[in-house]
Design a protein around this motif. Structure first.
Motif, mmCIF file in Angstrom:
data_model
loop_
_atom_site.group_PDB
_atom_site.id
_atom_site.type_symbol
_atom_site.label_atom_id
_atom_site.label_comp_id
_atom_site.label_asym_id
_atom_site.label_seq_id
_atom_site.Cartn_x
_atom_site.Cartn_y
_atom_site.Cartn_z
ATOM 1 N N ALA A 43 0.821 -1.210 0.000
ATOM 2 C CA ALA A 43 0.000 0.000 0.000
ATOM 3 C C ALA A 43 0.858 1.264 0.000
ATOM 4 C CB ALA A 43 -0.928 -0.002 1.209
ATOM 5 N N PHE A 44 1.930 1.271 0.792
ATOM 6 C CA PHE A 44 2.758 2.465 0.870
ATOM 7 C C PHE A 44 3.551 2.661 -0.420
ATOM 8 C CE2 PHE A 44 6.684 4.756 2.067
ATOM 9 C CZ PHE A 44 6.092 5.951 2.461
ATOM 10 N N THR A 45 4.024 1.588 -1.004
ATOM 11 C CA THR A 45 4.746 1.687 -2.273
ATOM 12 C C THR A 45 3.857 2.314 -3.332
ATOM 13 O OG1 THR A 45 6.111 -0.236 -1.744
ATOM 14 C CG2 THR A 45 5.946 0.380 -4.069
ATOM 15 N N LYS A 46 2.608 1.888 -3.374
ATOM 16 C CA LYS A 46 1.660 2.464 -4.337
ATOM 17 C C LYS A 46 1.436 3.947 -4.040
ATOM 18 C CE LYS A 46 -2.903 1.868 -6.446
ATOM 19 N NZ LYS A 46 -3.223 3.317 -6.387
ATOM 20 N N ALA A 47 1.342 4.303 -2.753
ATOM 21 C CA ALA A 47 1.109 5.703 -2.387
ATOM 22 C C ALA A 47 2.265 6.584 -2.849
ATOM 23 C CB ALA A 47 0.917 5.824 -0.881
ATOM 24 N N VAL A 48 3.490 6.100 -2.683
ATOM 25 C CA VAL A 48 4.658 6.870 -3.128
ATOM 26 C C VAL A 48 4.675 6.945 -4.651
ATOM 27 C CG1 VAL A 48 7.167 7.036 -3.100
ATOM 28 C CG2 VAL A 48 5.959 6.237 -1.063
ATOM 29 N N ASP A 49 4.425 5.817 -5.311
ATOM 30 C CA ASP A 49 4.385 5.811 -6.776
ATOM 31 C C ASP A 49 3.326 6.794 -7.292
ATOM 32 O OD1 ASP A 49 6.390 3.916 -7.012
ATOM 33 O OD2 ASP A 49 5.005 2.221 -7.172
ATOM 34 N N ASP A 50 2.155 6.808 -6.639
ATOM 35 C CA ASP A 50 1.078 7.712 -7.066
ATOM 36 C C ASP A 50 1.498 9.172 -6.892
ATOM 37 O OD1 ASP A 50 -0.472 5.535 -7.687
ATOM 38 O OD2 ASP A 50 -1.752 5.673 -5.903
ATOM 39 N N ALA A 51 2.140 9.479 -5.769
ATOM 40 C CA ALA A 51 2.588 10.857 -5.532
ATOM 41 C C ALA A 51 3.616 11.278 -6.577
ATOM 42 C CB ALA A 51 3.179 10.968 -4.126
ATOM 43 N N LEU A 52 4.442 10.340 -7.011
ATOM 44 C CA LEU A 52 5.480 10.644 -7.991
ATOM 45 C C LEU A 52 4.949 10.677 -9.423
ATOM 46 C CD1 LEU A 52 8.402 8.630 -6.397
ATOM 47 C CD2 LEU A 52 8.357 11.107 -6.782
ATOM 48 N N LEU A 82 11.032 9.292 9.256
ATOM 49 C CA LEU A 82 10.877 9.848 7.912
ATOM 50 C C LEU A 82 11.773 9.179 6.880
ATOM 51 C CD1 LEU A 82 10.754 13.647 8.865
ATOM 52 C CD2 LEU A 82 8.855 12.022 8.683
ATOM 53 N N ILE A 83 12.615 8.253 7.318
ATOM 54 C CA ILE A 83 13.541 7.604 6.384
ATOM 55 C C ILE A 83 13.238 6.119 6.184
ATOM 56 C CG2 ILE A 83 15.482 9.189 6.412
ATOM 57 C CD1 ILE A 83 16.644 7.845 8.790
ATOM 58 N N ARG A 84 12.897 5.420 7.283
ATOM 59 C CA ARG A 84 12.630 3.984 7.171
ATOM 60 C C ARG A 84 11.512 3.652 6.181
ATOM 61 N NH1 ARG A 84 10.610 1.461 12.456
ATOM 62 N NH2 ARG A 84 12.644 2.108 13.223
ATOM 63 N N PRO A 85 10.438 4.473 6.068
ATOM 64 C CA PRO A 85 9.378 4.111 5.113
ATOM 65 C C PRO A 85 9.874 3.904 3.691
ATOM 66 C CG PRO A 85 8.572 5.784 6.623
ATOM 67 C CD PRO A 85 10.046 5.636 6.900
ATOM 68 N N PHE A 86 10.945 4.608 3.296
ATOM 69 C CA PHE A 86 11.411 4.487 1.909
ATOM 70 C C PHE A 86 12.347 3.301 1.714
ATOM 71 C CE2 PHE A 86 10.277 8.958 2.647
ATOM 72 C CZ PHE A 86 9.197 9.020 1.767
ATOM 73 N N ASN A 87 12.789 2.688 2.822
ATOM 74 C CA ASN A 87 13.396 1.357 2.716
ATOM 75 C C ASN A 87 12.313 0.341 2.424
ATOM 76 O OD1 ASN A 87 15.267 2.812 4.942
ATOM 77 N ND2 ASN A 87 16.486 1.350 3.773
ATOM 78 N N LEU A 88 11.187 0.495 3.105
ATOM 79 C CA LEU A 88 10.078 -0.440 2.906
ATOM 80 C C LEU A 88 9.605 -0.396 1.459
ATOM 81 C CD1 LEU A 88 8.220 -2.363 4.643
ATOM 82 C CD2 LEU A 88 6.550 -0.491 4.576
ATOM 83 N N SER A 89 9.511 0.793 0.884
ATOM 84 C CA SER A 89 8.991 0.928 -0.483
ATOM 85 C C SER A 89 10.055 0.679 -1.545
ATOM 86 C CB SER A 89 8.404 2.329 -0.683
ATOM 87 O OG SER A 89 9.421 3.316 -0.647
ATOM 88 N N GLY A 90 11.339 0.852 -1.189
ATOM 89 C CA GLY A 90 12.420 0.587 -2.127
ATOM 90 C C GLY A 90 12.806 1.748 -3.016
#
Length: 379
Positions: free
Chosen positions: A285-294, A327-335
């Protein structure tokens, strides 16, 4: 010995005695030296029989390795404090923590002992120390830079990445350790590109500095909210705990771990399959949220850390540093690739840090924006 290094060595390609200097985190193999993870529990390890792929690439390109960089024990902590190998100095303020786990790498670069350094980032372990020590650190897209010869052997989060004092050197390092990295694209002009500021609960002075950086760089102030940041932060910890326990949990039996590591590994061992399954759902879900924002911005920007690093005294007294990685660990999760760039704060001698996040595989774009911000903030 400087506490930034575990071993001070001088490996270089014989044909290029004048190549750039670099330090290598002690979770990365250098042939002829043990990979100890700065832990007494691994201090008796046999020397590595081969270089990690990233080390071999550096040596083949004529870079000079000056030492194995110190680190938070077994790369499982955010303070950088290590009572076995010593705690590296924070170049910005020796009374503050250097950050972990790649503490020695960030310290060595900030103290100008080397031109660049390699670290690893599982839950912020490059970007956190970079922010604490006032240097640049990049966590590449997951699996873009080879981890052959890197501890732990199996991971779904950890990335090898560089530290440097300026973007020119950071790009040069990436171009060596990643043969697919396009240095020309990393230097391209980003005028007119789109930047979105992620809403956070960081200290007001740091949020103000982020907005000022965006304005100074000539970008419009567009805000975006990533609703699952907290959930991604917690999910990332569940996966880190499961994977770190699998890699190093057996070392509890040695009785040689530092007290904080012993406690954390025992806690990590209690991570359940149900918790990991839930974390994997959050990852999707978070990976999709970041992809959508980008889809609506070329990069996202936000603080690297929500506040300035705490003092060594406070950390030793038990003050929690868990929020450091919020604020940094979430982007390890998403890659996604994420870079930390020093960020001046009005009225402070200590710099905070700006985090720049890009689309997966667009590490060059992240670097191009970082170079643009670097130039704007230097004016």
């Amino acid at each position: 010995m400087n506490p930034a290094f575990i071993d001070e060595i001088a490996l270089r390609a014989s044909a290029s005695a004048n190549g750039p200097t670099i330090a290598i985190k002690d979770s990365i193999d250098i042939a002829g030296y043990p990979t100890t993870g700065a832990s007494a529990a691994l201090s008796g390890s046999a020397p590595a029989t081969a270089h990690a792929e990233v080390v071999r690439r550096l040596l083949d390109a004529g870079w000079r390795i000056h030492g194995k960089a110190n680190m938070h024990e077994l790369a499982f902590g955010m303070t950088g404090i290590n009572d076995f190998t010593g705690t590296p100095l924070n170049p910005q303020d020796p009374l503050r923590i250097p950050g972990g786990s790649s503490s020695g790498s960030a310290s060595a670069v900030g103290l100008e002992l080397v031109d660049a350094a390699l670290g690893t980032d599982t839950g912020g372990s490059i970007r956190g120390p970079a922010a604490c020590c006032g240097v640049i650190g990049l966590k590449p897209t997951f699996d873009r830079v080879s981890r052959a010869g890197v501890l732990p052997g199996r991971t779904s989060l950890d990335c090898v990445g560089p530290f440097a004092r300026d973007m020119r050197m950071l790009v040069a390092t990436m171009a060596v350790i990643d043969p697919t990295f396009d240095a020309a694209a990393a230097r391209r002009d980003v005028d007119g590109a789109r930047v979105a500021i992620v809403k956070t609960d960081a200290d007001a002075s740091i949020e103000t500095a982020v907005r000022h950086a965006v304005k100074s760089a000539g970008f419009a102030e567009t805000l975006v909210e990533l609703h699952a940041m907290q959930e991604a932060f917690e999910a990332g910890l569940a996966i880190i705990n499961r994977e770190t326990s699998a890699a190093f949990g057996h070392l509890i039996e040695t009785g040689k771990l530092g007290a904080d590591l012993d406690k954390r590994l025992r806690t990590a061992a209690n991570t359940t399959h149900k918790q990991v399954e839930a974390a994997e759902r959050v990852r999707s879900a978070f990976t999709k949220a970041v992809d959508d924002a980008l889809e609506h911005a070329d990069v996202l920007v936000l603080p690297t850390l929500p506040s300035l690093p705490i003092t060594l005294e406070a950390a030793r007294a038990g003050e929690s540093v868990m929020a450091m990685s919020s604020l940094i660990r979430p982007f390890n999760l998403s890659g996604h690739p994420a870079l930390s760039l020093p960020l001046p704060i009005k009225g402070s001698k200590i710099k905070a840090a700006l985090q720049i996040v890009g689309r997966k595989g667009a590490d060059e774009t992240v670097c191009a924006f970082a170079a643009h911000f670097e130039e704007a903030l230097a004016r």
